[in-house]
Scaffold this active site. Sequence first.
Site, PDB file in Angstrom:
ATOM      1  CE  LYS A  53      -5.263  -4.261 -12.066  1.00 24.00           C
ATOM      2  NZ  LYS A  53      -6.002  -3.601 -13.124  1.00 24.00           N
ATOM      3  CD  GLN A  97      -4.916  -2.296 -16.383  1.00 25.41           C
ATOM      4  OE1 GLN A  97      -4.948  -3.261 -15.625  1.00 25.41           O
ATOM      5  NE2 GLN A  97      -5.192  -1.076 -15.979  1.00 25.41           N
ATOM      6  CG  ASP A 120     -11.897  -4.165 -13.316  1.00 29.78           C
ATOM      7  OD1 ASP A 120     -11.274  -4.021 -12.246  1.00 29.78           O
ATOM      8  OD2 ASP A 120     -11.341  -4.172 -14.439  1.00 29.78           O
TER       9      ASP A 120
END
Length: 283
Positions: A53, A97, A120
């Site tokens: 990322k 995460q 997200d």
Amino acid sequence: MSAVRMDGKALSAKVRGSILAETKALKEKGVTPGLAVIIVGNDPASEIYVRNKEKACAECGFYSEKYALPAETSQEELLGLIAQLNQSPQISGILCQMPVPEHISEQAVIDAIDPKKDVDAFHPVNVGKIMVGNFDFVPCTPAGVMELLDEYGIDPKGKECVVVGRSNIVGKPMSMLLLHRHGTVTICHSRTSGLAAVCRRADILVAAVGKAGFITPDMVKDGAVVIDVGINRNAEGKVCGDVAPEVMEKASYMTPVPGGAGPMTITMLMKNTLKAAKLQHSL
Ligand code: NDP
């Protein structure tokens, strides 16, 4: 006849190129998209995802911050960091995460992120917007699948779409996106009876199960489009999907693993971050 391989690596590079071009234009207006990535503990797979990322942020010209917190970080400390990042003008998008260590509630973390920075698209506000069909951010993996379908000229409209898997991050949002594009969608899961027969109805079959080689040729209609979201390791430790390789001989289009749906996921995260920056600056 072998299926056309849907090349997620190539499409991903193309989309990242256009994101970089847009970022350059935004920077001229004084706005730099910024992503904050939080990782708690040291799960090796999560560390790889986080590294990728950061790499993608650099490729797209973004500003990024990484917070690697020890496994014993308390929920309060983590929520405190998120609250700070919610206020930070340099940060357009925040992601934590998953999985987080057991003493931290995943839902509490998701709920703490400002929905406008929830790149997200896991926050209940964004989940609700996806349901309604009026959304800013799309969960990254299903968004990547839709881009792949578009790239290869596959229109879900009027087609039988079968999604195997009903997780909040893949199966459910995937089904919603196909529905918004006028597919006739069936969602399957571990209690579905007659799964093979349901799968055989599919013009577009999406596998998001998490079991290597789960979808076998007898479950696939001749000429179907098969999207393999699975990322598994086989007995030799090689990365493989949920779909058996022999399905390639039956499908018309199919995503390989690796190199299909996988590379698109992080690219869609970049797309959401760019969008967040634009929305926050009303651009
Ligand atoms: P989950 O484990 O959360 O969900 C798996 C789903 O598969 C569940 O809905 C489960 O049903 C269903 N399932 C399990 N066994 C069966 C069965 N025998 N028959 C029918 N359905 C079954 O996984 P995720 O959705 O998070 O991920 C799915 C796969 O996609 C994994 O391999 C993961 O690694 C990969 N993935 C890939 C990403 C990418 O970037 N390409 C991103 C995210 C995930 P039930 O609900 O009844 O338990």
